[in-house]
Structures are given as C-alpha cells and as structure tokens.
Design a protein around this motif. Structure first.
Motif, short mmCIF file in Angstrom:
data_model
loop_
_atom_site.label_atom_id
_atom_site.label_comp_id
_atom_site.label_asym_id
_atom_site.label_seq_id
_atom_site.Cartn_x
_atom_site.Cartn_y
_atom_site.Cartn_z
N LEU A 153 0.83 -1.21 0.00
CA LEU A 153 0.00 0.00 0.00
C LEU A 153 0.87 1.26 0.00
CD1 LEU A 153 -2.86 -0.87 2.55
CD2 LEU A 153 -2.97 -0.91 0.06
N HIS A 154 0.34 2.34 -0.55
CA HIS A 154 1.01 3.64 -0.54
C HIS A 154 0.35 4.51 0.52
CE1 HIS A 154 1.76 2.71 -5.06
NE2 HIS A 154 2.65 2.11 -4.29
N TYR A 155 1.13 5.00 1.47
CA TYR A 155 0.57 5.75 2.59
C TYR A 155 0.78 7.25 2.39
CZ TYR A 155 0.47 1.12 4.62
OH TYR A 155 0.23 -0.21 4.84
N CYS A 156 -0.35 7.99 2.33
CA CYS A 156 -0.30 9.44 2.15
C CYS A 156 -0.27 10.18 3.48
CB CYS A 156 -1.52 9.92 1.36
SG CYS A 156 -1.58 9.27 -0.32
N GLU A 157 -0.74 9.54 4.53
CA GLU A 157 -0.78 10.15 5.85
C GLU A 157 0.04 9.32 6.82
OE1 GLU A 157 -4.71 11.20 7.20
OE2 GLU A 157 -5.46 11.22 5.13
N VAL A 158 0.43 9.93 7.94
CA VAL A 158 1.28 9.23 8.91
C VAL A 158 0.64 9.13 10.29
CG1 VAL A 158 3.42 9.84 7.73
CG2 VAL A 158 2.51 11.36 9.52
N PHE A 159 -0.53 9.76 10.49
CA PHE A 159 -1.15 9.73 11.81
C PHE A 159 -2.11 8.55 11.91
CE2 PHE A 159 -4.41 10.83 14.95
CZ PHE A 159 -3.60 11.16 16.04
#
Length: 309
Positions: free
Chosen positions: A166-172
């Motif tokens: 998966l590609h993660y756009c957010e880190v929270f």
C-alpha cells in the motif's frame, strides 16, 4: 519515485488511547500493572506446568502454549504503549510498525487455533475418555501445536505482504498500535483487495475455528447431560468452564473488531475492544485457568512447598 517514498514512510505517529494529558500518568500505571500481572501470570503458568509432573498432560501442554502466545502478543503491544504514555511524541518507525503488525497477527491468529485445539482436547477427554491417551498422543499434540503456529505465520505473512504494497499518504494512526484497519485508512491507493483478503482471512480464522469450538462443546454438553451422577456432571463442567470463558471473551472481542463494517462503531468502541483482547485477556487467562482449576492449585501448593523446604 514519490510513490515509492510514500509507501515506505520513515515513521508513523500513533494517536494513543487518549489526548488528555491528565490521564496519561494514571493510564501508564494501570497498564503497567496489567502487563506485570500478565508476565508474572503467564510465565508462572509455563514454569508451573514444566515443573509439575502431574500437569504433564495434553491439556496442560496446550495451556502452556496458550500462555506463551498470550505473553508474546501482549508483549508486542503493551511495552510500546507504555512508552507512548510518557513520551511527548508517539512515533513508531515504518519498519517498527510493520514488524509490530506482523508479530501481532502471528500470535493473535495462533490464539484462535490454540483455543480450537484445546476445545478438541476437552471433546476427546469427555466424549471418548477410554481412548483419550491413545488419541491425544505426544506426537499428535506436537503436530497440533505446530499447526497452530503455522496457521499464524501463513495468515500474518499474507496480510503483511498486502500492507507493504500500500502507498501511505498520511502518517497519523488513529490507534494505539499498528493494526490493519487503522493503517488502511492512511492509504492513498485502493484498499479494496486488501479489505477483501483481510475480511476473508479474519472470517475464516474466527468463524471456522469458532464453529469447531461450538460443535465440540455441543458434543461435550450432550455427553455431560448423559452422566448419571451429579458429582460426575459437576466435575465434567469444571474441566470445561475455564476454557469456555476464555473462548467467549476472545472470540467476542475479535469478532467485534474484524467482522463488522468499518463505519459500524466509533473509535472509542474500537479502542475498548482492542484493549480488551490485546492487554486484558492475556492477563485474565492464567487467572481463569488457575483460580478455577483444582489441579493447578494443588500443583502450585506442592511446588511452593517443595521450594520452601
């Protein structure tokens, strides 16, 4: 290149259980106490079963492995959670997050199958008592335990492989540890395939093992009701009641988490369910099996008496 950087984010930020500063210290002390009891209880159970000859039976062999699984998956989650209570920034690296998720899945899936194996053991003990020692041989017990850990490794490897793509756009992460559902919400790529596979694996692990447990207990209940003496019935019930309580708590909380639509409950409800099966159940299992089990109590008294002498 930007896509690759997103998929391999350097770190995530864990939301934790609460954002209220005044609750951090009390929660730290609460979960520290729970974790200490978990470690002492499960290590104590494993040690007691290893030292006591009268507990060298298939039932307690499986129980010692259940204690090991409980200890491991609690240790994957709780120490990091305790650190986050006393740190200003709840950060976990990408590698650390995926490692935590992988080992959590290994042991939580193994727990499903260990409880199923223990239900089968009780079925054989009560429904086929004369054949118990023949059926539940040492070889079969070892093979069943090996199967338990193999299923955990297979399920977790499939799921973590999908999460790594998966590609993660957010880190929270709106959770206190790296779990599948909160992580999927951070993805900017489609998670449909991942959701289908996760739902299938979770459904297979929970529903199939749950059905085996229910069928086993249906046969057990039928056999118990055919026992003529009240004392015999009470003894048969006592050997199964602890396991039945443990099964109900674990399957109830995991089914609530993984076999429902993602919008069916609030974050607070999900956190309560997660806390219950990641920290509370591993603490309660050794207490349930010791406080409600005369053989464990007798073995504990003998072991402590022998050591004191």
């Amino acid at each position: 290149m930007a896509t690759e950087n997103r998929s391999a984010a350097a770190e995530f930020i864990l939301g934790g259980l609460t954002h209220r500063p005044e609750l951090q210290a009390p929660l730290f002390l609460l979960f520290l106490g729970i974790y200490v009891i978990t470690v002492v209880g499960n290590v104590g159970m494993i040690t007691l079963i290893g030292l006591s000859r009268q507990l060298h039976t298939p039932m307690y062999f499986f129980l010692s492995n259940l204690s090991f699984v409980d200890l491991c998956y609690s240790s994957v989650i709780t120490p990091k959670m305790l650190v986050n209570f006393v740190s200003n920034r709840n950060v976990i690296s990408y590698v650390g997050c995926m490692s935590q998720l992988y080992f959590f899945l290994v042991f939580v899936i193994a727990e499903c199958y260990m409880l199923t194996v223990m239900a089968y053991d009780r079925y054989v003990a009560i429904c086929h008592p004369l054949l118990y020692n023949i059926i539940m041989s040492h070889t079969l017990c070892c093979l069943l335990v090996a199967l338990v850990y193999t299923m955990g490794l297979i399920g977790s490897t499939i799921e973590i492989g999908l999460m790594l793509n998966l590609h993660y756009c957010e880190v929270f992460i709106s959770h206190y540890f790296c779990d599948i559902l909160p992580l999927m919400k951070l993805s900017c790529s489609s998670t449909y395939d991942v959701e289908i596979v996760v739902f299938f694996i979770a459904g297979f692990n929970i529903i199939v093992t749950g059905l085996i447990v229910l069928v086993s207990y249906a046969f057990i209940l039928s056999s118990i009701l055919h026992i003529s003496s009240t004392e015999g019935r009470a003894k048969a019930f006592s050997t199964c009641s602890s396991h039945f309580v443990a099964v109900g708590m674990f399957y109830g909380s995991t089914a609530f988490m993984y076999l429902k639509p993602s919008t069916a409950s609030s974050l607070a409800q999900e956190n309560v369910a997660s806390v219950f099966y990641t920290t509370v159940i591993p603490m309660l299992n050794p207490l349930i099996y010791s406080l409600r089990n005369k053989e464990v109590k007798v073995a504990l008294h003998k072991t402590l008496g022998r050591n004191l002498i």
